[in-house]
Design a protein around this motif. Sequence first.
Motif, PDB file in Angstrom:
ATOM      1  N   VAL A 121       0.876  -1.177   0.000  1.00 36.26           N
ATOM      2  CA  VAL A 121       0.000   0.000   0.000  1.00 36.26           C
ATOM      3  C   VAL A 121       0.910   1.224   0.000  1.00 36.26           C
ATOM      4  O   VAL A 121       1.507   1.560   1.026  1.00 36.26           O
ATOM      5  N   CYS A 126      -4.219   4.306   3.716  1.00 38.18           N
ATOM      6  CA  CYS A 126      -5.333   3.380   3.527  1.00 38.18           C
ATOM      7  C   CYS A 126      -6.636   4.136   3.309  1.00 38.18           C
ATOM      8  O   CYS A 126      -7.003   4.994   4.111  1.00 38.18           O
ATOM      9  N   ASP A 131      -7.350  -2.047   2.085  1.00 36.08           N
ATOM     10  CA  ASP A 131      -6.000  -1.495   2.265  1.00 36.08           C
ATOM     11  C   ASP A 131      -5.470  -1.824   3.660  1.00 36.08           C
ATOM     12  O   ASP A 131      -4.310  -2.210   3.828  1.00 36.08           O
ATOM     13  N   GLN A 340      -4.455   2.988  -6.762  1.00 41.72           N
ATOM     14  CA  GLN A 340      -3.818   3.448  -5.533  1.00 41.72           C
ATOM     15  C   GLN A 340      -2.503   4.156  -5.841  1.00 41.72           C
ATOM     16  O   GLN A 340      -2.184   5.199  -5.260  1.00 41.72           O
TER      17      GLN A 340
END
Length: 351
Positions: A121, A126, A131, A340
Amino acid sequence: MSSDDLFPDASRAYIEAFQFSSWYPAFSSVSPKATVIRPLSQEFRRYLEDDGVFVPEGADDYPQESTLSDSDSDSEAGDAEPGKSYSFPELDAQIRDVISQYGAVFPKLNWTSPRDASWVVPTLKCKSPADVYLLLKSSDFISHDIDSSLAFEGCVDDEANGQDNGPQNERPPHDLELVLKKWYSMDPSREFRCFVRDKRLLAIVQRDINYYPHLNETDTQEKIKRAAIEFWEQKVRGKFPGGGNYVFDIHMTRDLSSAYILDFNPFHPMTDSLLVTYEELLDLYNSEGLQPHLHTVSSPSHPAAARNAPANQHNAIPYDALQLSSGVDIDSFARQWEEQLKTSQQESDEE
């Protein structure tokens, strides 16, 4: 020199005082915002202990689409290893609620954060329950918090409470807690670890073991020492619920005039002493009247900087080697990963 000289005795109660939920209420005004979810269920403990890196069903906020045909899915489901399916809808909802308040979170358990799992991650930021779970499942560090024999290793019996905890492997299990801190972009050159023994601040140590030239400027070092000492005297001394032996981590403000608390750690072998040794800390402890010492990485050739390989690279595994639950197929995870990365890069550029 014996370990009895290097470290004060540590009881189970002493170690428990360093759980986030134990100290945060007393220091919430000088710490980043955080929410504690406790106790976590035994089923969640089993999920963390289970082999492999996979996401519980329903935890992913991304659409659950699959390129597999129905027959392929049925076949794979039939071949799946039993005991690998988990779902935590109540915990998912609690995590989503905190994320909606904070925007993004950085998770940890009772004592330990999954810093070694930053490869999975990016920036440890998160934005979904998935996550959070991926960070925890990908971390080697958090095994310390799950296993009572590791969490309370080296403890003596808690004589103050008349308790005899028995051998390490017979210690009663402890409740797990999930800490969700509000995520902030932090400058690692402004993070420091401070060592306190018997209510005396002994040393202030650079936390990120990389060479930062500005940290070796005389004026900058004076500012750091002055701010750290003043912060400890005004905001910390005499207020930690676990007594007068502790290690605390701080992040300095941009102008180096003050700080806020990131974490507390026990004055114990489990706590990394970074640029100093516990033998050196003992010498400082035995030297009356000395001001706290500031330790920084003095040059690129400093032994600590020279050996500072990419952090926790031993824990990184190839992306396609991740084991994914039935809740997240490989295509969904790939989309999540790419999104992400893009989002984290954009936000880092903006900040």
